[in-house]
Design an enzyme around this catalytic site. Structure first.
Site, PDB file in Angstrom:
ATOM      1  N   SER A   7       0.611  -1.149   0.148  1.00 46.60           N
ATOM      2  CA  SER A   7      -0.128  -0.138   0.038  1.00 46.60           C
ATOM      3  C   SER A   7       0.406   0.525   0.381  1.00 46.60           C
ATOM      4  O   SER A   7       1.657   1.573   0.956  1.00 46.60           O
ATOM      5  CB  SER A   7      -0.611  -0.076   0.799  1.00 46.60           C
ATOM      6  OG  SER A   7      -1.723   1.364   1.215  1.00 46.60           O
ATOM      7  N   HIS A  32      -1.861  -1.563  -4.382  1.00 42.82           N
ATOM      8  CA  HIS A  32      -2.873  -1.310  -3.144  1.00 42.82           C
ATOM      9  C   HIS A  32      -3.039   0.804  -2.840  1.00 42.82           C
ATOM     10  O   HIS A  32      -1.801   0.715  -2.772  1.00 42.82           O
ATOM     11  CB  HIS A  32      -2.439  -1.944  -1.896  1.00 42.82           C
ATOM     12  CG  HIS A  32      -4.128  -2.111  -1.484  1.00 42.82           C
ATOM     13  ND1 HIS A  32      -5.117  -2.769  -1.546  1.00 42.82           N
ATOM     14  CD2 HIS A  32      -4.395  -1.244  -0.400  1.00 42.82           C
ATOM     15  CE1 HIS A  32      -6.325  -2.630  -0.829  1.00 42.82           C
ATOM     16  NE2 HIS A  32      -5.683  -1.351   0.445  1.00 42.82           N
ATOM     17  N   ASP A  34      -5.289   2.703  -1.415  1.00 37.96           N
ATOM     18  CA  ASP A  34      -6.077   2.925  -0.381  1.00 37.96           C
ATOM     19  C   ASP A  34      -6.962   4.944  -0.053  1.00 37.96           C
ATOM     20  O   ASP A  34      -6.629   5.608   0.165  1.00 37.96           O
ATOM     21  CB  ASP A  34      -5.202   3.207   1.353  1.00 37.96           C
ATOM     22  CG  ASP A  34      -5.027   1.999   1.929  1.00 37.96           C
ATOM     23  OD1 ASP A  34      -6.350   1.508   1.082  1.00 37.96           O
ATOM     24  OD2 ASP A  34      -4.105   1.420   2.042  1.00 37.96           O
ATOM     25  N   MET A  36      -9.380   7.059   0.868  1.00 33.88           N
ATOM     26  CA  MET A  36     -10.168   7.654   1.604  1.00 33.88           C
ATOM     27  C   MET A  36     -10.324   9.378   1.499  1.00 33.88           C
ATOM     28  O   MET A  36      -9.799  10.193   1.341  1.00 33.88           O
ATOM     29  CB  MET A  36      -9.245   8.216   2.974  1.00 33.88           C
ATOM     30  CG  MET A  36      -8.122   6.511   3.476  1.00 33.88           C
ATOM     31  SD  MET A  36      -7.605   6.718   4.704  1.00 33.88           S
ATOM     32  CE  MET A  36      -7.035   5.070   5.006  1.00 33.88           C
ATOM     33  N   HIS A  70      -8.334   0.219  -3.598  1.00 36.77           N
ATOM     34  CA  HIS A  70      -9.447   0.170  -2.142  1.00 36.77           C
ATOM     35  C   HIS A  70     -10.391   1.189  -1.646  1.00 36.77           C
ATOM     36  O   HIS A  70      -9.944   2.509  -1.352  1.00 36.77           O
ATOM     37  CB  HIS A  70      -8.775  -0.419  -0.936  1.00 36.77           C
ATOM     38  CG  HIS A  70      -9.173  -0.464   0.390  1.00 36.77           C
ATOM     39  ND1 HIS A  70      -8.990  -0.483   1.717  1.00 36.77           N
ATOM     40  CD2 HIS A  70     -10.676  -0.303   0.210  1.00 36.77           C
ATOM     41  CE1 HIS A  70      -9.293  -1.098   2.708  1.00 36.77           C
ATOM     42  NE2 HIS A  70     -10.544  -0.199   1.627  1.00 36.77           N
ATOM     43  N   MET A  72     -11.987   3.573   0.326  1.00 34.18           N
ATOM     44  CA  MET A  72     -12.924   4.095   1.745  1.00 34.18           C
ATOM     45  C   MET A  72     -14.043   5.339   1.805  1.00 34.18           C
ATOM     46  O   MET A  72     -13.031   5.831   2.534  1.00 34.18           O
ATOM     47  CB  MET A  72     -11.580   4.030   3.179  1.00 34.18           C
ATOM     48  CG  MET A  72     -11.247   2.257   3.213  1.00 34.18           C
ATOM     49  SD  MET A  72      -9.542   2.560   3.579  1.00 34.18           S
ATOM     50  CE  MET A  72      -8.629   2.737   2.652  1.00 34.18           C
ATOM     51  N   MET A 144     -10.715  -6.446   6.310  1.00 31.94           N
ATOM     52  CA  MET A 144      -9.525  -5.718   7.068  1.00 31.94           C
ATOM     53  C   MET A 144      -9.252  -6.129   7.968  1.00 31.94           C
ATOM     54  O   MET A 144     -10.460  -6.717   9.067  1.00 31.94           O
ATOM     55  CB  MET A 144     -10.642  -4.449   6.988  1.00 31.94           C
ATOM     56  CG  MET A 144     -11.100  -3.916   6.108  1.00 31.94           C
ATOM     57  SD  MET A 144      -9.888  -2.698   5.425  1.00 31.94           S
ATOM     58  CE  MET A 144      -9.072  -1.947   6.026  1.00 31.94           C
ATOM     59  N   GLY A 149      -8.925   3.280   7.784  1.00 29.22           N
ATOM     60  CA  GLY A 149      -8.594   4.803   8.480  1.00 29.22           C
ATOM     61  C   GLY A 149      -6.940   5.242   8.192  1.00 29.22           C
ATOM     62  O   GLY A 149      -7.194   6.765   7.832  1.00 29.22           O
ATOM     63  N   PHE A 150      -6.196   4.904   8.273  1.00 33.15           N
ATOM     64  CA  PHE A 150      -4.779   4.798   8.966  1.00 33.15           C
ATOM     65  C   PHE A 150      -3.947   3.810   9.149  1.00 33.15           C
ATOM     66  O   PHE A 150      -4.172   2.464   9.089  1.00 33.15           O
ATOM     67  CB  PHE A 150      -4.871   5.227  10.527  1.00 33.15           C
ATOM     68  CG  PHE A 150      -5.574   6.913  10.887  1.00 33.15           C
ATOM     69  CD1 PHE A 150      -4.906   7.853  10.129  1.00 33.15           C
ATOM     70  CD2 PHE A 150      -6.627   6.539  11.223  1.00 33.15           C
ATOM     71  CE1 PHE A 150      -6.047   9.325  11.170  1.00 33.15           C
ATOM     72  CE2 PHE A 150      -7.757   7.794  11.911  1.00 33.15           C
ATOM     73  CZ  PHE A 150      -7.214   8.812  11.299  1.00 33.15           C
ATOM     74  N   GLY A 151      -2.803   3.943   8.670  1.00 32.79           N
ATOM     75  CA  GLY A 151      -1.619   3.404   7.786  1.00 32.79           C
ATOM     76  C   GLY A 151      -1.029   3.446   9.723  1.00 32.79           C
ATOM     77  O   GLY A 151      -1.050   3.337  10.711  1.00 32.79           O
ATOM     78  N   GLY A 152      -0.330   1.555   9.629  1.00 31.83           N
ATOM     79  CA  GLY A 152       0.753   1.701  10.677  1.00 31.83           C
ATOM     80  C   GLY A 152      -0.082   1.304  12.125  1.00 31.83           C
ATOM     81  O   GLY A 152       0.538   1.429  13.460  1.00 31.83           O
ATOM     82  N   ASP A 182      -5.922  -6.713   5.119  1.00 37.35           N
ATOM     83  CA  ASP A 182      -5.622  -5.212   5.154  1.00 37.35           C
ATOM     84  C   ASP A 182      -5.059  -4.405   6.045  1.00 37.35           C
ATOM     85  O   ASP A 182      -6.680  -4.565   6.697  1.00 37.35           O
ATOM     86  CB  ASP A 182      -6.182  -4.762   4.469  1.00 37.35           C
ATOM     87  CG  ASP A 182      -5.723  -3.240   3.526  1.00 37.35           C
ATOM     88  OD1 ASP A 182      -5.421  -2.600   3.885  1.00 37.35           O
ATOM     89  OD2 ASP A 182      -7.039  -2.305   3.118  1.00 37.35           O
ATOM     90  N   GLY A 183      -3.925  -4.709   6.741  1.00 31.91           N
ATOM     91  CA  GLY A 183      -4.014  -3.660   8.304  1.00 31.91           C
ATOM     92  C   GLY A 183      -3.109  -4.760   8.939  1.00 31.91           C
ATOM     93  O   GLY A 183      -3.330  -5.492   9.623  1.00 31.91           O
ATOM     94  N   GLY A 184      -1.783  -4.225   9.944  1.00 36.51           N
ATOM     95  CA  GLY A 184      -1.661  -4.464  10.131  1.00 36.51           C
ATOM     96  C   GLY A 184      -0.397  -5.577  10.167  1.00 36.51           C
ATOM     97  O   GLY A 184      -0.006  -5.797  10.770  1.00 36.51           O
ATOM     98  N   SER A 205       2.915   0.240   6.168  1.00 35.38           N
ATOM     99  CA  SER A 205       4.024   0.985   6.827  1.00 35.38           C
ATOM    100  C   SER A 205       5.028  -0.287   6.942  1.00 35.38           C
ATOM    101  O   SER A 205       6.145   0.471   6.857  1.00 35.38           O
ATOM    102  CB  SER A 205       3.233   1.371   8.238  1.00 35.38           C
ATOM    103  OG  SER A 205       3.249   0.607   8.364  1.00 35.38           O
TER     104      SER A 205
HETATM  105  C1  DX5 Z   1      -6.097   1.305   6.247  1.00 35.23           C
HETATM  106  C2  DX5 Z   1      -5.716   0.817   5.205  1.00 35.23           C
HETATM  107  C3  DX5 Z   1      -4.629  -0.152   4.896  1.00 35.23           C
HETATM  108  C4  DX5 Z   1      -2.808   0.117   5.568  1.00 35.23           C
HETATM  109  C5  DX5 Z   1      -1.731  -0.653   5.768  1.00 35.23           C
HETATM  110  O1  DX5 Z   1      -7.408   1.768   6.072  1.00 35.23           O
HETATM  111  O2  DX5 Z   1      -6.865   0.340   4.342  1.00 35.23           O
HETATM  112  O3  DX5 Z   1      -4.287  -0.226   3.070  1.00 35.23           O
HETATM  113  O4  DX5 Z   1      -3.338   1.348   5.884  1.00 35.23           O
HETATM  114  O5  DX5 Z   1      -1.182   0.444   6.092  1.00 35.23           O
HETATM  115  P1  DX5 Z   1      -0.188  -0.993   7.159  1.00 35.23           P
HETATM  116  O6  DX5 Z   1       0.088  -2.070   6.339  1.00 35.23           O
HETATM  117  O7  DX5 Z   1       0.508   0.192   7.505  1.00 35.23           O
HETATM  118  O8  DX5 Z   1      -1.527  -0.890   8.568  1.00 35.23           O
HETATM  119 ZN    ZN Z   2      -6.542  -0.733   1.564  1.00 33.74          ZN
END
Ligand code: DX5
Ligand code: ZN
Length: 226
Positions: A7, A32, A34, A36, A70, A72, A144, A149-152, A182-184, A205
């Site tokens: 991403s 990917h 993202d 938003m 993606h 959102m 998900m 909403g946020f990476g990391g 997706d995420g973490g 991240s």
């Molecule tokens: C969250 C996003 C993800 C996310 C991935 O809203 O859809 O794609 O940012 O980032 P990491 O791997 O940092 O969680």
């Molecule tokens: Zn995503």
């Protein structure tokens, strides 16, 4: 085959072309994207012009990756054509952004009309059942593993069971379904994610926080290629 979908949300946006080239050189087959809107999620990232620029950049530089958008966003129906025209190959909208099951079907048909692959995403608290009846009509289910909403953010463990359940349903029906998580995701949990029936894994991240994005991309791909 299990795919890595880096991403670009955590990329340095002043050097987006370099970051994009780095994941391609590392062997990523998906990128990917993202998107938003500040309504569906409490954050704003980027939109149509960025996807369009990256697609032009990819075409000009002979980079061949699946553009995985993606969305959102609220009101996804209005934005299918613009993202398809911008160069998305796979368009994923959120189940929670639909006002009825009928609307989800309408959006699936819109994406099909554009000749693109269809994905539907569910948030960590949305049960897998929300997607069950739609599985034969879609190409990908996105589970998900963080609140969007946020990476990391930290990986939410219970979402692994949802991926397993969806994989079981699709196997029972003999569907060629892709499942994305997706995420973490990081180097420590990516193999567990792949073991839950997920075959397209998003990493943001944990790749872009590193100096050497190409090497990190390779390291992740090696872990899921075994
Ligand atoms: C969250 C996003 C993800 C996310 C991935 O809203 O859809 O794609 O940012 O980032 P990491 O791997 O940092 O969680
Ligand atoms: Zn995503």
């Amino acid at each position: 085959m299990t795919h890595l979908a880096p991403s670009i949300l955590s990329a340095d946006f002043t050097r987006l072309g370099e970051g994009f080239t780095a994941i391609a050189e590392g062997g990523a087959t998906y990128v990917h994207l993202d998107v938003m809107d500040g309504h569906f999620v409490p954050n704003i990232s980027f939109g149509i012009p960025v996807v369009e620029s990256l697609r032009k950049f990819a075409d000009k530089n002979g980079i061949n990756m699946v553009f995985d958008a993606h969305l959102m966003i609220d009101n996804p129906k209005e934005y299918i054509k613009p993202f398809a025209d911008a160069g998305a190959d796979l368009i994923t909208f959120h189940c929670e952004a639909c006002t009825s099951a009928g609307e989800a079907v309408e959006i699936i048909n819109l994406i099909r009309k554009e000749g693109k692959r269809v994905g539907i995403a569910i948030n960590p608290d949305t049960p897998s059942e929300a997607l069950k009846d739609l599985l034969p009509q879609i190409d990908m289910a996105l589970v998900m593993s963080v609140v969007p909403g946020f990476g990391g953010q930290g990986f939410i463990e219970h979402t692994l069971d949802k991926a397993r359940t969806i994989r079981k349903w699709s196997d029972e029906q003999g569907l060629p379904l892709d499942i994305q998580m997706d995420g973490g995701v990081n180097l420590d949990n990516i193999q567990t994610v792949a073991g839950a029936g997920v075959n397209i894994i998003v990493v943001g991240s944990a790749i872009f926080a590193h100096e050497d994005v190409t090497a990190k991309t390779r390291e992740f791909i090696n872990l899921i290629s075994k």
